[in-house]
Design a protein around this motif. Sequence first.
Motif, PDB file in Angstrom:
ATOM      1  N   ASN A   1      -2.767  33.051 -28.579  1.00  0.00           N
ATOM      2  CA  ASN A   1      -2.089  32.840 -29.698  1.00  0.00           C
ATOM      3  C   ASN A   1      -2.752  32.596 -30.552  1.00  0.00           C
ATOM      4  O   ASN A   1      -2.957  32.101 -31.815  1.00  0.00           O
ATOM      5  CB  ASN A   1      -1.713  31.391 -29.818  1.00  0.00           C
ATOM      6  N   SER A   2      -4.168  33.777 -30.672  1.00  0.00           N
ATOM      7  CA  SER A   2      -5.749  33.874 -31.632  1.00  0.00           C
ATOM      8  C   SER A   2      -5.215  30.971 -32.450  1.00  0.00           C
ATOM      9  O   SER A   2      -5.093  31.855 -33.151  1.00  0.00           O
ATOM     10  CB  SER A   2      -4.884  34.330 -33.108  1.00  0.00           C
ATOM     11  N   PHE A   3      -5.811  30.259 -30.901  1.00  0.00           N
ATOM     12  CA  PHE A   3      -5.508  29.493 -31.622  1.00  0.00           C
ATOM     13  C   PHE A   3      -6.926  28.503 -30.913  1.00  0.00           C
ATOM     14  O   PHE A   3      -7.166  28.797 -29.853  1.00  0.00           O
ATOM     15  CB  PHE A   3      -4.426  28.590 -30.967  1.00  0.00           C
ATOM     16  N   PHE A   4      -8.016  28.317 -31.631  1.00  0.00           N
ATOM     17  CA  PHE A   4      -9.230  27.843 -31.937  1.00  0.00           C
ATOM     18  C   PHE A   4      -8.819  25.928 -31.812  1.00  0.00           C
ATOM     19  O   PHE A   4      -9.063  25.672 -32.948  1.00  0.00           O
ATOM     20  CB  PHE A   4     -10.239  28.032 -32.374  1.00  0.00           C
ATOM     21  N   VAL A   5      -9.487  25.330 -30.514  1.00  0.00           N
ATOM     22  CA  VAL A   5      -9.473  23.549 -31.366  1.00  0.00           C
ATOM     23  C   VAL A   5     -10.681  23.596 -30.652  1.00  0.00           C
ATOM     24  O   VAL A   5     -11.820  23.633 -29.873  1.00  0.00           O
ATOM     25  CB  VAL A   5      -9.084  23.595 -30.206  1.00  0.00           C
ATOM     26  N   ILE A   6     -11.266  22.810 -31.840  1.00  0.00           N
ATOM     27  CA  ILE A   6     -12.668  22.676 -32.032  1.00  0.00           C
ATOM     28  C   ILE A   6     -12.393  20.713 -31.709  1.00  0.00           C
ATOM     29  O   ILE A   6     -12.627  19.874 -32.178  1.00  0.00           O
ATOM     30  CB  ILE A   6     -13.083  23.149 -34.075  1.00  0.00           C
ATOM     31  N   GLU A   7     -13.208  20.518 -30.481  1.00  0.00           N
ATOM     32  CA  GLU A   7     -13.442  19.360 -30.313  1.00  0.00           C
ATOM     33  C   GLU A   7     -14.924  18.424 -30.236  1.00  0.00           C
ATOM     34  O   GLU A   7     -15.204  19.593 -30.154  1.00  0.00           O
ATOM     35  CB  GLU A   7     -13.046  19.155 -28.380  1.00  0.00           C
ATOM     36  N   ASN A   8     -14.206  17.607 -30.244  1.00  0.00           N
ATOM     37  CA  ASN A   8     -15.683  16.954 -30.148  1.00  0.00           C
ATOM     38  C   ASN A   8     -17.007  17.635 -29.651  1.00  0.00           C
ATOM     39  O   ASN A   8     -16.667  16.656 -28.466  1.00  0.00           O
ATOM     40  CB  ASN A   8     -15.726  14.848 -30.974  1.00  0.00           C
ATOM     41  N   PRO A   9     -18.093  17.789 -29.433  1.00  0.00           N
ATOM     42  CA  PRO A   9     -18.708  18.623 -29.026  1.00  0.00           C
ATOM     43  C   PRO A   9     -20.139  16.947 -28.286  1.00  0.00           C
ATOM     44  O   PRO A   9     -20.821  17.479 -28.041  1.00  0.00           O
ATOM     45  CB  PRO A   9     -20.195  19.089 -29.942  1.00  0.00           C
ATOM     46  N   LEU A  10     -19.979  15.766 -28.689  1.00  0.00           N
ATOM     47  CA  LEU A  10     -20.725  15.001 -28.340  1.00  0.00           C
ATOM     48  C   LEU A  10     -19.820  14.234 -27.542  1.00  0.00           C
ATOM     49  O   LEU A  10     -20.042  13.035 -27.344  1.00  0.00           O
ATOM     50  CB  LEU A  10     -20.629  13.691 -29.230  1.00  0.00           C
TER      51      LEU A  10
END
Length: 609
Positions: free
Chosen positions: A490-499
């Motif tokens: 679905n070309s959907f990128f979830v950008i979660e907190n890397p910390l």
Amino acid sequence: MKLFLQLLLLFIGNVTFCQNMEWGKFSQKEIEMTDVSFESGAEAVKLGEIGHLKITESGYELLEYDRTKILSVDGFDHAQKKWSYHPGVLNDKVVIQDAHTVNFVNGTAIITPLDKKDIIISRNGDEEEIAFAFPNVRIGSIIEYKVKILRTSNLYASPWRFQNSIPTISSQLFLNLATTADYKTILKGKQLNRKYGGKKNNKRWELLNIPSDNVIKNVYNPDDYREKLMYQYTSARLYYGSYYSENTWNGFRKLINNDIQKSKKGADFKEIANSIRNGSTKLETLRNTVRYLRDHYQWNRHTAVQSFNLASEFLKKKTGNTADFNIVLEEILKVKNIQSEIAVNSLRSNGRIIVAYPTFSKLQTLVNIVEIDNGEKLMIDAATSQPDNLRFLSLNHYNYIVLGLEETGDVFTVVSPPLSEFISQQNLTIEDENSQVQVTNRSTGYFNSGDFKPQIFNVFRGIQTNENTKKEPDEWQVNNQTISFENPANSFFVIENPLTKTLATILVEKDRDYPIEIDFPFLTTVILNTKLPENYHLESTNFNRKISAFNGALQYLQQVELKDGEPLLTWSLLINKTVFETGEIQEYQNFTSQLSAVFSEVAVAKKVK
């Protein structure tokens, strides 16, 4: 009549020893127990333990009775026991008196005693170890043992722990004084002090339903907060006026300073100092001095606060303990006009110095607090500090406080590791089928230890390739890697907190009532540059946040901004305070609660139809 008295004494001894537990006999509740109500999921549980402690003129004797139940396969490790002792030392030995395994088949107790041939004694140098494994152990087994432990007099000891590696239903200790020396009993732990603190001449202690020491989190050494009993002589006959009998910190400091002065007699430190090249800065001179000591003298692997005759021992034989190294370092630095103060340190592995109770067992090694350029102070151990990495002494040395030895200075000095930094620059490139992230990590300090994994800060997971690491000036390390991954359908990128994983390591329980200790201060920053195609859009509503506590010692920042028309996301966490006393826990928890709320929010890069 004589036989009758012997039998009577034996009977009284058994009753006294077992108190409310009878060897080999169990309650229905013990037989049916499959879980621990106050620590669910425990692999094993101590149903009860009883100790009879006898303090003697030559040390102490401990008669220990233990009853443990195995609750899962993981608990089998607790069916193995071992003790160490030194056979060449008077009154230092361990005697296994009895042990057996009890299993229940259709309500009937099947007892399997320990065979003496299964007791293994092994030797390593001047130390022996006695060990055995309980026979016929399975889930549901109850194991019992009786052991007598004799220890010679070091004049201080920690003979009994009420809190163990598994939960304990009941722990009892009975004290018998058989000595003319005065001594001080030291109680550690909240429950023990709440119940018995301030009670003088007490000779019996009991705690119930004690959780395992696994619940003690975010501390340098769980033993500092474990429920346990310690003692130290306060007048020790022939030892009167020594470290062992001294009961004030100022007294300890004077004794150590006197010994240091005696150790320096006849030693020519100026000649050594003149053979070491001065640097353009104090730090460079310090580095040259430590390197010289490490190159010309060998550490004997012993930590100590006492040095003897430096001229005839350390300087002549070229080998010595940590006290030798650090006394010589301070004297060389004096010649070179660099301010340094010797301090007494107790390593994290040994436990904190107990401020209220001066115990010699907590005085473990000498270090130097050295003032270098611009007033910066470094804690240095001349025996172990790495010349090329002087700022970052082993974390084991940073146990919050040290005992300063300057007569005009404070008795205690607070020490904290220097700030470590980690910066991760990550560039995301989105293509039709496969995407890539180019990652460049720069780190310094304790982030460069072998235990640290920089991948935990990667915003995206995928296949890592082309990884390489190199050193840079000023103690920085650079790591480059490429992360490749297939695009979701679905070309959907979830950008979660890397910390997120870092946050998990600093969270503490809500009802925390003992200090919080963080391994080292750090500043972690992750920067994500999203090179989005024209048909992609970044959704980051209410992304920008700033949280602060303890006058800025704790800070969190996250923001999104446009750079050259591309969204640039930044997450940054500063923890520049490492020890939080009980009165500071509420502010600490408020800070981490706010972080948890912010970390639950995510940004999304998705394809626009």
